[in-house]
Design an enzyme around this catalytic site. Structure first.
Site, short mmCIF file in Angstrom:
data_model
loop_
_atom_site.label_atom_id
_atom_site.label_comp_id
_atom_site.label_asym_id
_atom_site.label_seq_id
_atom_site.Cartn_x
_atom_site.Cartn_y
_atom_site.Cartn_z
N PRO A 260 0.82 -1.22 0.00
CG PRO A 260 -0.93 -1.60 1.51
CD PRO A 260 0.39 -2.17 1.03
CB CYS A 261 1.42 3.66 -2.53
SG CYS A 261 -0.14 3.94 -3.42
CD GLN A 262 -3.47 3.34 0.43
OE1 GLN A 262 -2.42 2.76 0.69
NE2 GLN A 262 -4.54 2.70 0.02
CG PHE B 24 5.28 6.16 0.79
CD1 PHE B 24 6.01 6.58 1.87
CD2 PHE B 24 5.08 4.79 0.63
CE1 PHE B 24 6.55 5.68 2.77
CE2 PHE B 24 5.62 3.88 1.51
CZ PHE B 24 6.36 4.32 2.60
#
Length: 404
Positions: free
Chosen positions: A221-223, A225
């Protein structure tokens, strides 16, 4: 072969949203609205832009037929969080249109209510991008972690790999991935943050691939960044990058591929550096590249950071097949020897055969018009992926500041 599609439904618009849709021209955005437009959201965007908080140039945006789409994110059901207004119709793009722009074929399934399907589509790795990368990885058993609806898995399967295990924590995404996989039983609903679960999965993988894993792939998951939201260094989801590294230690794949947002290079630089150093200690030669989706025949301006580690030889990156628009960080982008590549695939090329009138229900099958482009033909199963992309070639790669 398909001539009808499901999920041809868009988000519900309020009366104020409809005013926006009617006022914004193709290629336009919130700046085309009157100064006194009665929306608190628009006022906030104006204030933010005037104070140097970012232009938010895609917000309340309408697509153009003759260009690729902007990034398809999870908010395709809302006009104020991206460029999701249909080029001609008075509505947002449908889930199926968004899936086309993400390079999912029409037989790909998405599960649950519209919001859940939007998340599955917006969070996915574009299958065609995964295919280009996978074409330069020696074929063999693959494990896909944080698999979502299966975009990465699909791309690797198109390139001849066998996905022996895939996992995610989202029940709707896992249900979709099971439908999209060649072997739906290989997809599991798991909490990958639990190391005991990860160790159990590793044991299963060794049973299914006793000769070893060709590639471990995934997009944690990238939320925490992403530039689409506030940077939260303490976001617990950021630690899943370390979970991915634990999986590498346990499964010892020949190739490691991790996908994430470009902002990992600056907002999450500590995590990126930790990953690269750790992979080096495990014997992987590691590089990272910033791939532009439209440069690989995907009708979308989407930039993704790919970290690749290999045990033998250096990483091989796919050469672009199409013209790149507005290159970002070009020193991290593989290049092609093609002097005049074809222009990027446009929104019309991708969704021009889908009806302007949306369906009334997610499971209703909407009829398609005549397929007029190879991209449409591929989405409908009329041609093979090799006929769409042509031969995949390795690209030249400098990576002056990113090689480790």
């Amino acid at each position: 072969m398909t001539n009808k599609v499901d999920s041809h439904v868009s988000g519900t618009l309020s009366e104020l949203d409809l005013e926006v849709v009617r006022a914004v021209p193709p290629g336009g955005n919130w700046r085309d609205l009157p100064e006194d437009f009665p929306s608190q959201r628009v006022k906030q965007i104006r204030v933010g832009a005037s104070s140097g908080g970012g232009s938010r140039s895609t917000y309340y945006g309408r697509l153009r037929w003759d260009r690729p789409a902007y990034t398809v994110n999870t908010f395709i059901t809302r006009p104020g969080n991206g460029c999701f207004i249909h080029p001609a119709a008075e509505r947002l793009i449908t889930a199926r249109e968004a899936a086309r722009l993400q390079s999912f074929p029409d037989d790909a399934s998405f599960v649950g209510p519209l919001r859940a399907r939007a998340k599955q589509i917006g969070n996915a790795v574009p299958p065609l991008l995964a295919y280009h990368i996978a074409s330069h990885v020696p074929t063999g058993p693959v494990v896909d972690l944080f698999c979502g609806a299966g975009g990465m898995s699909l791309g690797f399967e198109l390139a001849g790999h066998t996905v022996v295990a895939a996992a995610d924590h989202d029940r709707h995404a896992v249900a979709a991935a099971r439908l999209n996989a060649k072997d739906g039983d290989a997809v599991e609903l798991l909490d990958l943050a639990d190391e005991r679960t990860l160790r159990r999965l590793s044991r299963q993988v060794k049973e299914r691939a006793p000769d070893g894993v060709a590639a471990l792939v995934g997009g944690p998951p990238c939320q925490g960044f992403s530039t689409a939201g506030p940077c939260r260094i303490g976001d617990e989801r950021n630690l899943l990058v370390r979970t991915f590294l634990t999986a590498v230690r346990l499964m010892k794949p020949e190739v490691v591929l991790m996908e994430n947002v470009p902002a990992l290079m600056w907002r999450g630089s500590a995590f990126l550096e930790e990953l690269i150093v750790a992979l080096g200690k495990l014997g992987y030669q590691t590089e990272y590249a910033l791939l532009h989706a439209e440069a690989y025949g995907i009708p979308q301006l989407r930039r993704r950071l790919i970290v690749q580690g290999t045990r033998s030889g250096g990483p091989v990156w796919p050469a672009p097949t199409h013209k790149m628009r507005d290159p970002a960080f070009p020193r991290f982008q593989p290049t092609s020897s093609e002097s005049r590549p074809p222009k990027a695939v446009s929104v019309r090329d991708a969704i021009g055969d889908l009806p302007h009138m949306e369906a009334t229900d997610l499971d209703e099958l909407a009829p398609l018009g005549d397929a007029k482009t190879n991209y449409q033909r591929w989405c409908r199963g009329l041609i093979d992926v090799s006929e769409l992309t042509g031969p995949t070639r390795p690209g030249s790669y400098g990576l002056a500041d990113g090689s480790h």
